[in-house]
Design a protein around this motif. Structure first.
Motif, mmCIF file in Angstrom:
data_model
loop_
_atom_site.group_PDB
_atom_site.id
_atom_site.type_symbol
_atom_site.label_atom_id
_atom_site.label_comp_id
_atom_site.label_asym_id
_atom_site.label_seq_id
_atom_site.Cartn_x
_atom_site.Cartn_y
_atom_site.Cartn_z
ATOM 1 N N ILE A 62 0.828 -1.222 -0.277
ATOM 2 C CA ILE A 62 0.077 -0.031 -0.040
ATOM 3 C C ILE A 62 0.741 1.227 -0.123
ATOM 4 C CG2 ILE A 62 -1.889 1.378 1.209
ATOM 5 C CD1 ILE A 62 -2.881 -1.346 2.414
ATOM 6 N N HIS A 63 0.382 2.017 -1.003
ATOM 7 C CA HIS A 63 1.123 3.671 -0.659
ATOM 8 C C HIS A 63 0.053 4.385 -0.377
ATOM 9 C CE1 HIS A 63 2.031 7.185 -3.480
ATOM 10 N NE2 HIS A 63 2.559 7.359 -1.998
ATOM 11 N N GLU A 64 0.225 5.412 0.637
ATOM 12 C CA GLU A 64 -0.784 6.326 1.022
ATOM 13 C C GLU A 64 0.106 7.633 0.905
ATOM 14 O OE1 GLU A 64 -3.823 7.842 4.467
ATOM 15 O OE2 GLU A 64 -2.257 6.343 5.087
ATOM 16 N N SER A 65 -0.687 8.615 0.203
ATOM 17 C CA SER A 65 -0.182 10.020 0.164
ATOM 18 C C SER A 65 -0.706 10.982 1.066
ATOM 19 C CB SER A 65 -0.127 10.355 -1.446
ATOM 20 O OG SER A 65 -0.165 11.918 -1.666
ATOM 21 N N SER A 66 0.185 11.759 1.545
ATOM 22 C CA SER A 66 -0.279 12.829 2.605
ATOM 23 C C SER A 66 -1.001 12.364 3.585
ATOM 24 C CB SER A 66 -1.079 13.758 1.804
ATOM 25 O OG SER A 66 -0.554 14.285 0.593
ATOM 26 N N PRO A 67 -0.780 11.089 4.398
ATOM 27 C CA PRO A 67 -1.411 10.815 5.510
ATOM 28 C C PRO A 67 -1.437 11.556 6.698
ATOM 29 C CG PRO A 67 0.611 9.598 5.559
ATOM 30 C CD PRO A 67 0.410 10.387 4.308
ATOM 31 N N ALA A 68 -2.521 11.418 7.554
ATOM 32 C CA ALA A 68 -2.526 12.164 8.944
ATOM 33 C C ALA A 68 -1.964 11.305 9.693
ATOM 34 C CB ALA A 68 -4.130 12.485 9.315
ATOM 35 N N ASP A 69 -1.828 11.588 10.975
ATOM 36 C CA ASP A 69 -1.301 10.969 12.163
ATOM 37 C C ASP A 69 -2.219 10.192 12.784
ATOM 38 O OD1 ASP A 69 -2.012 13.150 13.484
ATOM 39 O OD2 ASP A 69 -0.169 13.606 14.395
ATOM 40 N N ARG A 70 -3.655 9.969 12.515
ATOM 41 C CA ARG A 70 -4.367 9.471 13.239
ATOM 42 C C ARG A 70 -5.405 8.478 12.354
ATOM 43 N NH1 ARG A 70 -6.645 14.638 11.828
ATOM 44 N NH2 ARG A 70 -8.668 14.053 10.599
ATOM 45 N N SER A 71 -6.260 7.879 12.965
ATOM 46 C CA SER A 71 -7.246 7.035 12.362
ATOM 47 C C SER A 71 -6.881 5.974 11.350
ATOM 48 C CB SER A 71 -8.158 8.028 11.827
ATOM 49 O OG SER A 71 -9.301 7.667 11.083
ATOM 50 N N ILE A 72 -7.438 5.872 10.343
ATOM 51 C CA ILE A 72 -7.111 4.650 9.398
ATOM 52 C C ILE A 72 -5.612 4.889 8.818
ATOM 53 C CG2 ILE A 72 -7.985 6.317 7.468
ATOM 54 C CD1 ILE A 72 -8.053 2.396 8.221
ATOM 55 N N SER A 73 -5.406 6.072 8.672
ATOM 56 C CA SER A 73 -3.978 6.181 8.413
ATOM 57 C C SER A 73 -2.895 5.579 9.307
ATOM 58 C CB SER A 73 -3.355 7.830 7.947
ATOM 59 O OG SER A 73 -4.343 8.132 7.099
ATOM 60 N N ALA A 74 -3.193 5.791 10.494
ATOM 61 C CA ALA A 74 -2.264 5.164 11.544
ATOM 62 C C ALA A 74 -2.525 3.850 11.857
ATOM 63 C CB ALA A 74 -2.818 6.086 12.936
ATOM 64 N N ARG A 75 -3.814 3.411 11.540
ATOM 65 C CA ARG A 75 -3.894 1.863 11.537
ATOM 66 C C ARG A 75 -3.227 1.150 10.325
ATOM 67 N NH1 ARG A 75 -9.708 -1.247 11.632
ATOM 68 N NH2 ARG A 75 -8.910 -3.262 12.266
ATOM 69 N N LEU A 76 -3.255 1.984 9.092
ATOM 70 C CA LEU A 76 -2.450 1.109 7.870
ATOM 71 C C LEU A 76 -1.280 1.063 8.172
ATOM 72 C CD1 LEU A 76 -4.399 3.140 5.079
ATOM 73 C CD2 LEU A 76 -4.418 0.556 5.529
ATOM 74 N N ALA A 77 -0.510 2.130 9.047
ATOM 75 C CA ALA A 77 1.027 2.192 8.959
ATOM 76 C C ALA A 77 1.412 1.264 10.024
ATOM 77 C CB ALA A 77 1.299 3.685 9.702
ATOM 78 N N ARG A 78 0.415 1.013 10.919
ATOM 79 C CA ARG A 78 0.681 -0.036 12.078
ATOM 80 C C ARG A 78 0.853 -1.431 11.821
ATOM 81 N NH1 ARG A 78 -2.650 2.389 15.136
ATOM 82 N NH2 ARG A 78 -4.315 1.140 14.947
ATOM 83 N N GLU A 79 -0.534 -1.668 10.947
ATOM 84 C CA GLU A 79 -0.774 -3.111 10.600
ATOM 85 C C GLU A 79 -0.583 -3.690 9.349
ATOM 86 O OE1 GLU A 79 -4.893 -3.917 11.629
ATOM 87 O OE2 GLU A 79 -4.937 -2.528 13.551
ATOM 88 N N CYS A 80 -0.309 -2.540 8.324
ATOM 89 C CA CYS A 80 0.253 -3.246 6.908
ATOM 90 C C CYS A 80 1.658 -3.590 6.851
ATOM 91 C CB CYS A 80 -0.408 -2.286 6.002
ATOM 92 S SG CYS A 80 0.206 -2.506 4.113
#
Length: 239
Positions: A62-80
């Motif tokens: 997964i590539h995420e552009s311009s993520p925030a530091d919370r919510s689904i973006s934080a979960r993607l970073a943590r679990e993917c």
């Protein structure tokens, strides 16, 4: 404390937890928060579609552009297991790591062809200068059958999308409508809105890059998905 104008118990797909959804404003888009992760409706909407269409997202690239530091973006970073987060830092080398992010211009990415199974953005496309270039680049970086999952404000009164500003090659800006700025996770100056998209956006996306496009809209109290601009787009590269 000001009394909430809305409160409802439900389930937050952004953090995967039972939660209370509360807002002290009738503008739910930016103020209807999850009591557990602090997510707002568009983040929960994207997470809801993600769970439906890519339930194996933890094993995807997964590539995420311009993520925030919370919510689904934080979960993607943590679990993917294979997650790449990028931001755009003008003047810095593209492809380099800057402030903990890969520096990428979405209109001219340095990623290899077919590098990702999924690309994610939350309210980014209304700020890009040349959306046709972005969609072609995202298409290029996806594997056949891969998908671009994103939120973008879609104006129900607009049939035809409207360009509101254009960045010139010299760095100047041509304002075609009253300037509008949204928050930017890496800049206090905010992000200029370049487009107000209408309901022609799926057709535009297909014309620009050949994606097959699905549009999801929500009014779902249990999932905390109410208010304006809950649209989520799923643009799939044909297999």
């Amino acid at each position: 404390m000001t009394a909430a104008v809305y409160a409802h118990q439900g389930f937050c797909n952004a953090c995967g937890s039972p939660a209370d959804f509360r807002s002290q404003s009738h503008w739910f888009r930016d103020n209807l928060f999850c009591s557990v992760c602090g997510s707002i409706p568009r983040e929960r909407a994207l997470a809801t579609v993600l769970e439906r269409v890519r339930p194996d997202w933890r094993d995807r690239r997964i590539h995420e552009s311009s993520p925030a530091d919370r919510s689904i973006s934080a979960r993607l970073a943590r679990e993917c297991r294979s997650y790449v987060a990028s931001q755009f830092f003008p003047g810095e080398p593209l492809g380099a790591t800057v402030r903990g992010f890969r520096n990428e211009n979405l209109e001219a990415q340095t990623f290899e062809d077919g590098q990702f199974d999924l690309v994610v953005t939350l309210d980014v496309m209304e700020h890009v200068n040349e959306p046709d270039k972005v969609f072609r680049e995202v298409f290029r970086t996806l594997v056949p059958g891969g998908a671009y999952l994103f939120s973008v404000p879609t104006y129900k009164e607009r049939v035809t999308s409207e360009r509101r500003a254009r960045y010139r090659p010299d760095g100047g800006i041509d304002h075609l409508a009253e300037p509008e700025y949204h928050g930017n996770p890496v800049s206090d100056a905010g992000s200029l809105v370049t487009f107000h998209y209408g309901y022609d956006l799926p057709e535009l996306i297909h014309a620009w890059a050949g994606f097959d496009v699905e549009l999801f809209r929500f009014h779902h109290h249990h999932l905390g998905l109410i208010g304006e601009f809950t649209e989520i787009y799923l643009a799939t590269r044909p297999a």
